[in-house]
Design an enzyme around this catalytic site. Sequence first.
Site, PDB file in Angstrom:
ATOM      1  N   ASP A 171     -59.469  21.783  23.377  1.00  0.00           N
ATOM      2  CA  ASP A 171     -58.022  21.767  23.581  1.00  0.00           C
ATOM      3  C   ASP A 171     -57.584  22.033  25.021  1.00  0.00           C
ATOM      4  O   ASP A 171     -56.454  22.435  25.264  1.00  0.00           O
ATOM      5  CB  ASP A 171     -57.386  22.826  22.672  1.00  0.00           C
ATOM      6  CG  ASP A 171     -58.015  24.200  22.876  1.00  0.00           C
ATOM      7  OD1 ASP A 171     -58.591  24.433  23.959  1.00  0.00           O
ATOM      8  OD2 ASP A 171     -57.939  25.035  21.953  1.00  0.00           O
ATOM      9  N   HIS A 222     -56.650  36.015  28.716  1.00  0.00           N
ATOM     10  CA  HIS A 222     -56.364  34.970  29.705  1.00  0.00           C
ATOM     11  C   HIS A 222     -55.279  33.980  29.315  1.00  0.00           C
ATOM     12  O   HIS A 222     -54.861  33.186  30.143  1.00  0.00           O
ATOM     13  CB  HIS A 222     -57.636  34.184  30.031  1.00  0.00           C
ATOM     14  CG  HIS A 222     -58.080  33.282  28.916  1.00  0.00           C
ATOM     15  ND1 HIS A 222     -57.535  32.035  28.715  1.00  0.00           N
ATOM     16  CD2 HIS A 222     -58.999  33.452  27.939  1.00  0.00           C
ATOM     17  CE1 HIS A 222     -58.106  31.475  27.654  1.00  0.00           C
ATOM     18  NE2 HIS A 222     -58.993  32.310  27.171  1.00  0.00           N
ATOM     19  N   GLU A 245     -52.460  24.483  24.537  1.00  0.00           N
ATOM     20  CA  GLU A 245     -53.650  23.999  23.828  1.00  0.00           C
ATOM     21  C   GLU A 245     -53.327  23.307  22.509  1.00  0.00           C
ATOM     22  O   GLU A 245     -54.003  22.353  22.131  1.00  0.00           O
ATOM     23  CB  GLU A 245     -54.625  25.163  23.587  1.00  0.00           C
ATOM     24  CG  GLU A 245     -55.337  25.664  24.834  1.00  0.00           C
ATOM     25  CD  GLU A 245     -54.506  26.631  25.672  1.00  0.00           C
ATOM     26  OE1 GLU A 245     -53.379  26.991  25.259  1.00  0.00           O
ATOM     27  OE2 GLU A 245     -54.990  27.033  26.753  1.00  0.00           O
ATOM     28  N   HIS A 288     -61.037  37.588  33.680  1.00  0.00           N
ATOM     29  CA  HIS A 288     -60.874  36.162  33.994  1.00  0.00           C
ATOM     30  C   HIS A 288     -60.532  36.020  35.473  1.00  0.00           C
ATOM     31  O   HIS A 288     -59.964  36.930  36.086  1.00  0.00           O
ATOM     32  CB  HIS A 288     -59.750  35.607  33.130  1.00  0.00           C
ATOM     33  CG  HIS A 288     -59.676  34.119  33.073  1.00  0.00           C
ATOM     34  ND1 HIS A 288     -59.128  33.369  34.092  1.00  0.00           N
ATOM     35  CD2 HIS A 288     -60.062  33.231  32.132  1.00  0.00           C
ATOM     36  CE1 HIS A 288     -59.182  32.082  33.760  1.00  0.00           C
ATOM     37  NE2 HIS A 288     -59.743  31.974  32.571  1.00  0.00           N
ATOM     38  N   GLU A 321     -65.151  19.645  18.148  1.00  0.00           N
ATOM     39  CA  GLU A 321     -64.242  20.731  17.744  1.00  0.00           C
ATOM     40  C   GLU A 321     -62.845  20.170  17.447  1.00  0.00           C
ATOM     41  O   GLU A 321     -61.818  20.657  17.920  1.00  0.00           O
ATOM     42  CB  GLU A 321     -64.177  21.856  18.793  1.00  0.00           C
ATOM     43  CG  GLU A 321     -63.653  23.170  18.214  1.00  0.00           C
ATOM     44  CD  GLU A 321     -63.554  24.288  19.238  1.00  0.00           C
ATOM     45  OE1 GLU A 321     -64.577  24.940  19.482  1.00  0.00           O
ATOM     46  OE2 GLU A 321     -62.446  24.505  19.785  1.00  0.00           O
ATOM     47  N   ARG A 334     -52.321  31.538  28.793  1.00  0.00           N
ATOM     48  CA  ARG A 334     -51.148  31.299  29.626  1.00  0.00           C
ATOM     49  C   ARG A 334     -49.883  31.908  29.028  1.00  0.00           C
ATOM     50  O   ARG A 334     -49.044  32.456  29.742  1.00  0.00           O
ATOM     51  CB  ARG A 334     -50.926  29.792  29.796  1.00  0.00           C
ATOM     52  CG  ARG A 334     -51.534  29.243  31.065  1.00  0.00           C
ATOM     53  CD  ARG A 334     -51.512  27.732  31.086  1.00  0.00           C
ATOM     54  NE  ARG A 334     -52.558  27.270  31.967  1.00  0.00           N
ATOM     55  CZ  ARG A 334     -52.396  27.032  33.272  1.00  0.00           C
ATOM     56  NH1 ARG A 334     -51.224  27.157  33.816  1.00  0.00           N
ATOM     57  NH2 ARG A 334     -53.410  26.653  34.006  1.00  0.00           N
TER      58      ARG A 334
END
Length: 361
Positions: free
Chosen positions: A93, A202, A129, A235, A115, A204
Site C-alpha cells: 500500500d 511512523h 495507504e 524511524h 499482499e 503520516r
Amino acid sequence: MLVFGTRPEAIKMCPLVNELKARRDQFDVIVCVTGQHRRMLDQVLGVFSVVPDFDLNIMSSGQTLFDITCKVMLDIKETLEQCSPDIVLVHGDTTTSFAAALAAFYLHIPVGHVEAGLRTRDIHSPWPEEFNRQAVDIIAQYYFAPTEQARANLLAEEKKPEQIYVTGNTGIDALRTTIKQNYSHPDLAWADGSRLILVTAHRRENLGEPMHRMFRAIRRVMEEHPDTKAIYPIHMNPAVRAAAHAELDGFDRLRIVEPLEVLDFHNFMAASYLILTDSGGIQEEAPSLGKPVLVMRDTTERPEGVAAGTLKTVGTIEGDIYRAFAELLDDEDAYESMAHASNPYGDGYASSRIAEILGRV
Ligand code: UD1
Ligand code: UDP
C-alpha cells in the site's frame, strides 16, 4: 519485474525475489527499487543479498506524496519501456506501489499485487495507504491475498475469483529465517531483568499532536512501572524524530536507537514483553511470536490478529493508550490472554506459492 521502495516492502518482497531467482529455468527476474526510503531500504537489501537491476533513487528529505508519486511515475517509465516485463509485481500500500502500478497500467503491462485485499474501508486511515491499496487492486490482474479475509474483501469488490490466490504473507517467510536461539545484543543486555517494551511509530496521520500524545502516554506508564525498560528504534522521518525527542528525552529507561536491521528487530520482538506501534507489518509478525501489540491507530486492516487475540487497537488518545498499556502491565490475566502464539498470516511459504502460481499463469 518486482518494484519496491520502502523498508516493509523490501522485507516482504526480498524473499520472493530470491525464490523467483532460484527458479532460473522459469523466470528472468528484474528488481527495480525506487529508493523511496534510502537507508532503511538499503539495510534490507543487504540482509537478503538482493542487488537491484535498477535504482531510481528518488528519495529527498522531507519528501511529500506529490514528490514520491510524480518522481516514481516519471522515472520508472523508461525502465518499463526498456525492459518490457511480462508482469510487474508490486507490494501492499505504499506510494511506490501505487505509482508503479499506475505506470505499468499506462503501458498496458499486467500487474500482480502481493499482499492484496487488506482493507479498513476508511480512505483516510491509514492515510494514504488505504487509497493506495484499493487503487492497486483496481489495476491488478493477479491478487496474492495473504488470508481468506483478504480474499473475501476482494470478492466483495467483485474481483474475479480466478484472479485471487490465498498465499499467506511473505513477511512471515522472512520471519522464518531471522529468529535465532541464543541471540544477543548490547541493548537487550541493557534491558535484562526488566520487562522489555518495544516501541515504533511512523504513520503520516499520526504525525504532530497524535504522536506527542502517544509518547506522553508511554512515558507516564513507564514512569509508574520501574520494572520496565523500552527500546525504540526510531524511524528516519525528521518529523517523527522531533516529536520523540521532545517527549522522551531525559527518560533513561527508554532508549531511542537507530532503525534496526530486520534480523535484529525480529529478535528484539521475540525478547520483548509487549509492543506499542502504529506499524502494519509488526501486526503480522507479532502474533507468530505470541507478543501482545497495542496498535496506536483508530483502525486496522489486520483484523486476523485482533481475532487471534494478539492485537488490540487503542487509538491515539493519551488516556486510552495509558489505560491499555498500564492494564497489560498490571493485570496478568489480561496479558496472558493476549500472549498466545498464533499464525493467522501463513506458514512462511508464501513466496514459493506465489512463484508456483506465476509459473502457471
Ligand atoms: C512510507 C509509506 C508507508 C510505510 C512506511 C514504512 C507511503 C506514502 N508511505 O511512509 O506506507 O508504512 O514507509 O516505514 O508510501 N527517510 C529518510 N531515510 C530513509 C527513509 C525515510 O530520511 O531511509 C525520510 C524521508 O526523506 C521522508 C521521511 O523519512 O522525509 C518519510 O519517508 P516517506 O517514504 O515519505 O514516508 P514514510 O512515513 O516512511
Ligand atoms: N523493522 C525493522 N527495523 C526496525 C523496525 C521495524 O526491520 O527498526 C521491520 C519490522 O519487523 C517489519 C517492518 O520493518 O517487518 C515494518 O516496517 P514499518 O513499520 O516501517 O512499515 P509498515 O509495516 O507500517 O508499512
